[in-house]
Write an enzyme that holds these catalytic residues in place. Sequence first.
Site, PDB file in Angstrom:
ATOM      1  N   ARG A   1       0.808  -1.236   0.000  1.00 56.00           N
ATOM      2  CA  ARG A   1       0.000   0.000   0.000  1.00 56.00           C
ATOM      3  C   ARG A   1       0.835   1.277   0.000  1.00 56.00           C
ATOM      4  O   ARG A   1       0.379   2.336   0.418  1.00 56.00           O
ATOM      5  CB  ARG A   1      -0.978   0.022   1.174  1.00 56.00           C
TER       6      ARG A   1
ATOM      7  N   LYS B   1       4.379  11.369 -11.452  1.00 56.16           N
ATOM      8  CA  LYS B   1       3.544  10.540 -12.339  1.00 56.16           C
ATOM      9  C   LYS B   1       4.243   9.210 -12.545  1.00 56.16           C
ATOM     10  O   LYS B   1       5.411   9.174 -12.948  1.00 56.16           O
ATOM     11  CB  LYS B   1       3.358  11.217 -13.702  1.00 56.16           C
TER      12      LYS B   1
ATOM     13  N   GLU C   1      12.685  18.113 -24.825  1.00 47.99           N
ATOM     14  CA  GLU C   1      11.879  18.436 -23.638  1.00 47.99           C
ATOM     15  C   GLU C   1      12.431  19.688 -22.946  1.00 47.99           C
ATOM     16  O   GLU C   1      11.681  20.465 -22.352  1.00 47.99           O
ATOM     17  CB  GLU C   1      11.843  17.260 -22.652  1.00 47.99           C
TER      18      GLU C   1
ATOM     19  N   LYS D   1       9.456  22.868 -13.671  1.00 48.08           N
ATOM     20  CA  LYS D   1       8.494  21.767 -13.447  1.00 48.08           C
ATOM     21  C   LYS D   1       8.063  21.729 -11.983  1.00 48.08           C
ATOM     22  O   LYS D   1       6.880  21.538 -11.686  1.00 48.08           O
ATOM     23  CB  LYS D   1       9.074  20.421 -13.883  1.00 48.08           C
TER      24      LYS D   1
ATOM     25  N   GLU E   1      -2.789  17.845 -12.229  1.00 48.25           N
ATOM     26  CA  GLU E   1      -3.083  18.285 -13.605  1.00 48.25           C
ATOM     27  C   GLU E   1      -4.559  18.647 -13.812  1.00 48.25           C
ATOM     28  O   GLU E   1      -5.220  18.146 -14.718  1.00 48.25           O
ATOM     29  CB  GLU E   1      -2.643  17.214 -14.615  1.00 48.25           C
TER      30      GLU E   1
ATOM     31  N   ARG F   1      -0.662  22.239 -15.188  1.00 46.10           N
ATOM     32  CA  ARG F   1       0.303  21.167 -15.491  1.00 46.10           C
ATOM     33  C   ARG F   1       0.161  20.684 -16.940  1.00 46.10           C
ATOM     34  O   ARG F   1       1.105  20.164 -17.527  1.00 46.10           O
ATOM     35  CB  ARG F   1       0.149  20.004 -14.497  1.00 46.10           C
TER      36      ARG F   1
ATOM     37  N   ASN G   1       2.379  19.517 -21.685  1.00 43.45           N
ATOM     38  CA  ASN G   1       2.082  18.664 -22.845  1.00 43.45           C
ATOM     39  C   ASN G   1       2.215  19.414 -24.168  1.00 43.45           C
ATOM     40  O   ASN G   1       1.757  18.924 -25.200  1.00 43.45           O
ATOM     41  CB  ASN G   1       0.657  18.090 -22.730  1.00 43.45           C
TER      42      ASN G   1
ATOM     43  N   HIS H   1       2.660  17.618 -27.438  1.00 43.86           N
ATOM     44  CA  HIS H   1       2.430  16.188 -27.186  1.00 43.86           C
ATOM     45  C   HIS H   1       1.208  15.616 -27.911  1.00 43.86           C
ATOM     46  O   HIS H   1       1.161  14.417 -28.155  1.00 43.86           O
ATOM     47  CB  HIS H   1       2.313  15.914 -25.684  1.00 43.86           C
TER      48      HIS H   1
ATOM     49  N   HIS I   1       2.136  12.530 -29.826  1.00 42.30           N
ATOM     50  CA  HIS I   1       1.599  11.188 -29.517  1.00 42.30           C
ATOM     51  C   HIS I   1       1.052  10.524 -30.764  1.00 42.30           C
ATOM     52  O   HIS I   1       1.222   9.324 -30.972  1.00 42.30           O
ATOM     53  CB  HIS I   1       0.504  11.274 -28.452  1.00 42.30           C
TER      54      HIS I   1
ATOM     55  N   HIS J   1      10.318   9.503 -28.391  1.00 38.87           N
ATOM     56  CA  HIS J   1       9.312  10.409 -27.828  1.00 38.87           C
ATOM     57  C   HIS J   1       9.739  11.883 -28.001  1.00 38.87           C
ATOM     58  O   HIS J   1       8.963  12.713 -28.475  1.00 38.87           O
ATOM     59  CB  HIS J   1       9.079  10.066 -26.352  1.00 38.87           C
TER      60      HIS J   1
HETATM   61  P1  NAD Z   1      14.385   4.888 -21.417  1.00 40.20           P
HETATM   62  O1  NAD Z   1      14.177   4.798 -19.971  1.00 40.20           O
HETATM   63  O2  NAD Z   1      13.890   3.776 -22.271  1.00 40.20           O
HETATM   64  O3  NAD Z   1      15.922   5.136 -21.724  1.00 40.20           O
HETATM   65  C1  NAD Z   1      16.369   5.221 -23.060  1.00 40.20           C
HETATM   66  C2  NAD Z   1      17.524   4.281 -23.336  1.00 40.20           C
HETATM   67  O4  NAD Z   1      18.711   4.805 -22.746  1.00 40.20           O
HETATM   68  C3  NAD Z   1      17.350   2.886 -22.747  1.00 40.20           C
HETATM   69  O5  NAD Z   1      17.854   1.962 -23.670  1.00 40.20           O
HETATM   70  C4  NAD Z   1      18.234   2.900 -21.505  1.00 40.20           C
HETATM   71  O6  NAD Z   1      18.702   1.626 -21.170  1.00 40.20           O
HETATM   72  C5  NAD Z   1      19.341   3.806 -21.939  1.00 40.20           C
HETATM   73  N1  NAD Z   1      20.036   4.553 -20.898  1.00 40.20           N
HETATM   74  C6  NAD Z   1      19.496   5.200 -19.843  1.00 40.20           C
HETATM   75  N2  NAD Z   1      20.426   5.910 -19.201  1.00 40.20           N
HETATM   76  C7  NAD Z   1      21.583   5.703 -19.832  1.00 40.20           C
HETATM   77  C8  NAD Z   1      22.910   6.184 -19.651  1.00 40.20           C
HETATM   78  N3  NAD Z   1      23.212   7.088 -18.711  1.00 40.20           N
HETATM   79  N4  NAD Z   1      23.867   5.730 -20.502  1.00 40.20           N
HETATM   80  C9  NAD Z   1      23.563   4.866 -21.505  1.00 40.20           C
HETATM   81  N5  NAD Z   1      22.330   4.396 -21.749  1.00 40.20           N
HETATM   82  C10 NAD Z   1      21.360   4.819 -20.914  1.00 40.20           C
HETATM   83  O7  NAD Z   1      13.690   6.212 -22.039  1.00 40.20           O
HETATM   84  P2  NAD Z   1      13.489   7.701 -21.523  1.00 40.20           P
HETATM   85  O8  NAD Z   1      13.482   8.528 -22.744  1.00 40.20           O
HETATM   86  O9  NAD Z   1      14.392   8.057 -20.409  1.00 40.20           O
HETATM   87  O10 NAD Z   1      12.015   7.661 -20.912  1.00 40.20           O
HETATM   88  C11 NAD Z   1      10.894   7.402 -21.710  1.00 40.20           C
HETATM   89  C12 NAD Z   1       9.749   7.019 -20.803  1.00 40.20           C
HETATM   90  O11 NAD Z   1       9.471   8.075 -19.911  1.00 40.20           O
HETATM   91  C13 NAD Z   1       8.460   6.731 -21.540  1.00 40.20           C
HETATM   92  O12 NAD Z   1       7.914   5.528 -21.073  1.00 40.20           O
HETATM   93  C14 NAD Z   1       7.543   7.902 -21.154  1.00 40.20           C
HETATM   94  O13 NAD Z   1       6.195   7.537 -21.119  1.00 40.20           O
HETATM   95  C15 NAD Z   1       8.068   8.235 -19.789  1.00 40.20           C
HETATM   96  N6  NAD Z   1       7.815   9.628 -19.367  1.00 40.20           N
HETATM   97  C16 NAD Z   1       7.267   9.807 -18.130  1.00 40.20           C
HETATM   98  C17 NAD Z   1       7.026  11.085 -17.671  1.00 40.20           C
HETATM   99  C18 NAD Z   1       6.484  11.275 -16.284  1.00 40.20           C
HETATM  100  O14 NAD Z   1       6.158  12.417 -15.927  1.00 40.20           O
HETATM  101  N7  NAD Z   1       6.410  10.238 -15.482  1.00 40.20           N
HETATM  102  C19 NAD Z   1       7.358  12.192 -18.452  1.00 40.20           C
HETATM  103  C20 NAD Z   1       7.927  11.981 -19.702  1.00 40.20           C
HETATM  104  C21 NAD Z   1       8.156  10.691 -20.152  1.00 40.20           C
HETATM  105  N1  GLY Z   2       5.482  15.064 -18.362  1.00 38.86           N
HETATM  106  C1  GLY Z   2       4.249  15.682 -18.037  1.00 38.86           C
HETATM  107  C2  GLY Z   2       3.967  15.799 -16.573  1.00 38.86           C
HETATM  108  O1  GLY Z   2       4.731  15.396 -15.733  1.00 38.86           O
HETATM  109  O2  GLY Z   2       2.952  16.305 -16.241  1.00 38.86           O
END
Ligand code: NAD
Ligand code: GLY
Length: 364
Positions: free
Chosen positions: A121, A143, A185, A227, A237, A241, A245, A248, A252, A266
Site C-alpha cells: 500500500r 507521475k 523536452e 516543473k 493536472e 500542469r 504537454n 504532445h 503522440h 518520444h
Molecule cells: P528509457 O528509460 O527507455 O531510456 C532510453 C535508453 O537509454 C534505454 O535503452 C536505456 O537503457 C538507456 N540509458 C538510460 N540511461 C543511460 C545512460 N546514462 N547511458 C547509456 N544508456 C542509458 O527512455 P526515456 O526517454 O528516459 O524515458 C521514456 C519514458 O518516460 C516513456 O515511457 C515515457 O512515457 C516516460 N515519461 C514519463 C514522464 C512522467 O512524468 N512520469 C514524463 C515523460 C516521459
Molecule cells: N510530463 C508531463 C507531466 O509530468 O505532467
Amino acid sequence: MTSLVRVALGDRGYDIHIGGGLLARAGELLAPLARGAVAVVTDENVARLHLEALLQSLRGRGIDARPLVLPSGEETKSFAWLEKLCRELLGLGVERSGLVLALGGGVIGDLAGFAAGILKRGVAFAQVPTTLLAQVDSSVGGKTAIDVPEGKNLIGLFHQPKSVLVDTSVLSTLPGRELLAGYAEVVKYAALGDADFFSWLEMNGTKALAGDPAALTHMIAHCCRMKADIVARDERESGERALLNLGHTFGHALEAVTGFSGTLLHGEAVAIGMVLAFRLSEQLGYAPPADRQRLIAHLQGAGLPVRIGDIRSERPSPETLLEFMQHDKKAERGKLKFVLVRGLGNAFVSGDVSLDAVRAVLAE
Ligand code: NAD
Ligand code: GLY
C-alpha cells in the site's frame, strides 16, 4: 557545482539535487531515507555502466542495497513486468518503511515508482534519473505508470518520490540520439513558459549538450525548477500542469502511427509536435510566424527533426493522424483540446480547436 531545487508539496515535498558526480554522494544524500533493505531497480544498459558506482556509494554508508536488473525498453513498462518486479521486491524483503530506488531513464522511473506506490500500500521511493529526458521531466512530479494495449501510461498513480538525485556526469554514456530527444523536452520548457531561457539555450544549448558541467547543471536545474513550480501549483493536472504537454498531442499521434518504435523517439515526436503546435497557433491568429521560425532554427541546429517529412518512414496521412488525436483526446463536437502559444514562452490551453484547423496544419 551542485544545484538544489525544492518541490514544495508540504509534507510530501522533496529536494532535487543536480550536479556532476552525485552518484558517489548517493549514500550520504539517501542515508536518511534508507531503512532495512533498499532495492535498486535499474535496466541492463544502465546496470552495466552505472550500477556499481551507486551500490558502492550506498554500501559505503552501511546501506543494505540490493539490485534488481530489468530488460531495457518501453516493453518493460507492462503488467507482466510490474508483477515480476513487485514479487521480486517482496522477495528482497523491502519493508513497508523501506525504500525503492529507481536508477535509469523514464521507463525504470515510471515502473519502479508505480511498483513502490502499490507495494504494501505504498513504499517510499527515490529517483536517480540517467537520461536527459528523465532528469528534466519524468523523475520530477510523481507521475508513474505502465502501458497497456489500449494506450501508453493508462494504468498508474501519482506517487511522489522522497528525493531526486540528478548526476549530470552519467549523461556522458547516453547515446547521442537519446540525449537530443531529451533536449527537445528542455526546449519545451522554454517554449511553453520562458522566452529568456529560450535565448539562453540559443547561446548555450550546444555547450550544455557537449557536456560542459556548468551549462548542463544550469540547464537541467532551470527545467526542474520550472516543473517543480508547476507541480507545486497543480499536482494532479487540473489546469496548468497540462502546459507540459506542449507538442504532445501531435507528438503522440506521430508516435502512435510509427508504432512507438525506434523509428521516432518520444522527444523527436515532441520536437515535430511543438513546431506543429506553433503553426496551428499561427493559423488561429495567436502567434507570430517569426517565433515558429526561431523554434525551427534552434531545434534543427541541435539536430532534431522539425517536420513530419523528417521521419524515416512513409509519411502518415493527415486523416490517420487526426484519428489518433481524436482517440487520444476524445474530441467533443468537432473540437480538440490543445496547448497553443501566443509566442515563444507563452503557452495556454484551448479547448476550442476545430478539427478543420488541425487538418489544415497536418496537410501542409
Ligand atoms: P528509457 O528509460 O527507455 O531510456 C532510453 C535508453 O537509454 C534505454 O535503452 C536505456 O537503457 C538507456 N540509458 C538510460 N540511461 C543511460 C545512460 N546514462 N547511458 C547509456 N544508456 C542509458 O527512455 P526515456 O526517454 O528516459 O524515458 C521514456 C519514458 O518516460 C516513456 O515511457 C515515457 O512515457 C516516460 N515519461 C514519463 C514522464 C512522467 O512524468 N512520469 C514524463 C515523460 C516521459
Ligand atoms: N510530463 C508531463 C507531466 O509530468 O505532467
